[in-house]
Design an enzyme around this catalytic site. Structure first.
Site, PDB file in Angstrom:
ATOM      1  CE  LYS A  11      -3.232  -7.318   9.805  1.00  0.00           C
ATOM      2  NZ  LYS A  11      -3.344  -7.599  10.985  1.00  0.00           N
ATOM      3  N   PRO A 191      -0.832   2.332   8.865  1.00  0.00           N
ATOM      4  CG  PRO A 191      -2.510   3.520   9.961  1.00  0.00           C
ATOM      5  CD  PRO A 191      -1.052   3.148  10.064  1.00  0.00           C
ATOM      6  CB  SER A 192      -2.198   4.490   3.923  1.00  0.00           C
ATOM      7  OG  SER A 192      -3.486   4.768   4.412  1.00  0.00           O
ATOM      8  NE  ARG A 193      -0.116  -2.538   1.794  1.00  0.00           N
ATOM      9  CZ  ARG A 193      -1.047  -3.014   2.643  1.00  0.00           C
ATOM     10  NH1 ARG A 193      -1.159  -2.513   3.868  1.00  0.00           N
ATOM     11  NH2 ARG A 193      -1.850  -3.977   2.287  1.00  0.00           N
ATOM     12  CG  LEU A 194       2.217   5.979   4.279  1.00  0.00           C
ATOM     13  CD1 LEU A 194       1.608   7.359   4.536  1.00  0.00           C
ATOM     14  CD2 LEU A 194       3.331   6.092   3.238  1.00  0.00           C
TER      15      LEU A 194
END
Ligand SMILES: Cc1cc2nc3c(=O)[nH]c(=O)nc-3n(C[C@H](O)[C@H](O)[C@H](O)COP(=O)(O)O)c2cc1C
Length: 214
Positions: A11, A191-194
């Site tokens: 997700k 977002p994007s695991r950041l």
């Protein structure tokens, strides 16, 4: 096995942000803000958290408990004082609580020393519980091996009989623990695991914050 691969379940987060500038000075105030947000959107059991303790082999063990109170001095839950967790806490009185609020893409971790709450406070809370839960506290030797469900039902019947003509008071083997925070981490999915992570640590009476890499 269900359809699809576990590896493909992912997700992307991104509904909110968190920064050192945006968090409140005190982690309990920040917790309150997030707890209230979670109450609005999480549905039920917003107060459920994983309580982690250490067993006699220093192996961590987690289980879900329900937070019943929080304030500057700590986070309180109730349990059986002869349960496995209680034995572990008597040996090593440090623990962590982990909350996950899916609807807000948020996690909070609280860690610190743990103590029993004063008996009078447990008494007050015990009185507020529904009668079935009060009886359950008396009837269940939490974490002990029992032969079958009938054993519990018999203990419930015995408890009802015992208290048929007297007030159902708190058993001495049941009560609260308070976790006094020394570190509290707030995690906001991005977002994007950041993701955003802000951790509070206590320096004497003052709380300091740091941003951690996700
Ligand atoms: C949603 C949920 C809430 C729970 N709340 C509590 C609680 O407040 N206190 C408690 O003692 N156990 C609670 N439990 C049960 C614990 O997870 C655990 O099974 C029990 O406390 C025994 O743990 P122990 O053997 O490690 O001591 C809850 C479980 C779930 C799934």
């Amino acid at each position: 096995m269900g359809e699809g691969n576990i590896q493909d379940i992912r997700k992307d987060y991104g509904i909110e942000e968190l920064s050192k500038a945006s968090v409140l000075d005190n982690p309990i105030d920040q917790f309150e803000l997030w707890f209230k947000d979670a109450m609005k959107s999480e549905g039920c059991e917003v107060n459920a958290c994983v309580l982690s303790t250490l067993d006699e082999n220093q192996c961590p063990e987690g289980r879900v408990v329900l937070l019943k109170f929080y304030a500057e001095d700590g986070f309180t839950f109730y349990t059986n004082y002869q349960s496995k967790k209680a034995v572990q806490l008597a040996r090593h009185p440090m623990a962590s609580m982990t909350f996950y609020w899916r609807s807000r893409e948020r996690q909070v971790r609280v860690k610190g020393r743990i103590e029993k709450v004063p008996a009078e406070i447990s008494d007050v809370y015990f009185k507020e519980r529904p009668e079935g839960s009060q009886i359950g506290a008396w009837a269940s030797p939490q974490s002990q091996e029992i032969p079958d469900r009938a054993f519990l039902q018999e203990r419930v019947a015995e408890t009802k009989q015992r208290f048929a003509h007297e007030e159902l008071t708190r058993p001495e083997f049941w009560g609260g623990y308070i976790l006094q925070p020394i570190e509290v981490e707030f995690w906001q999915g991005r977002p994007s695991r950041l993701h955003d992570r802000i951790v509070y640590t206590r320096e004497g009476e003052v709380w300091e914050t740091k941003r951690l890499a996700p």
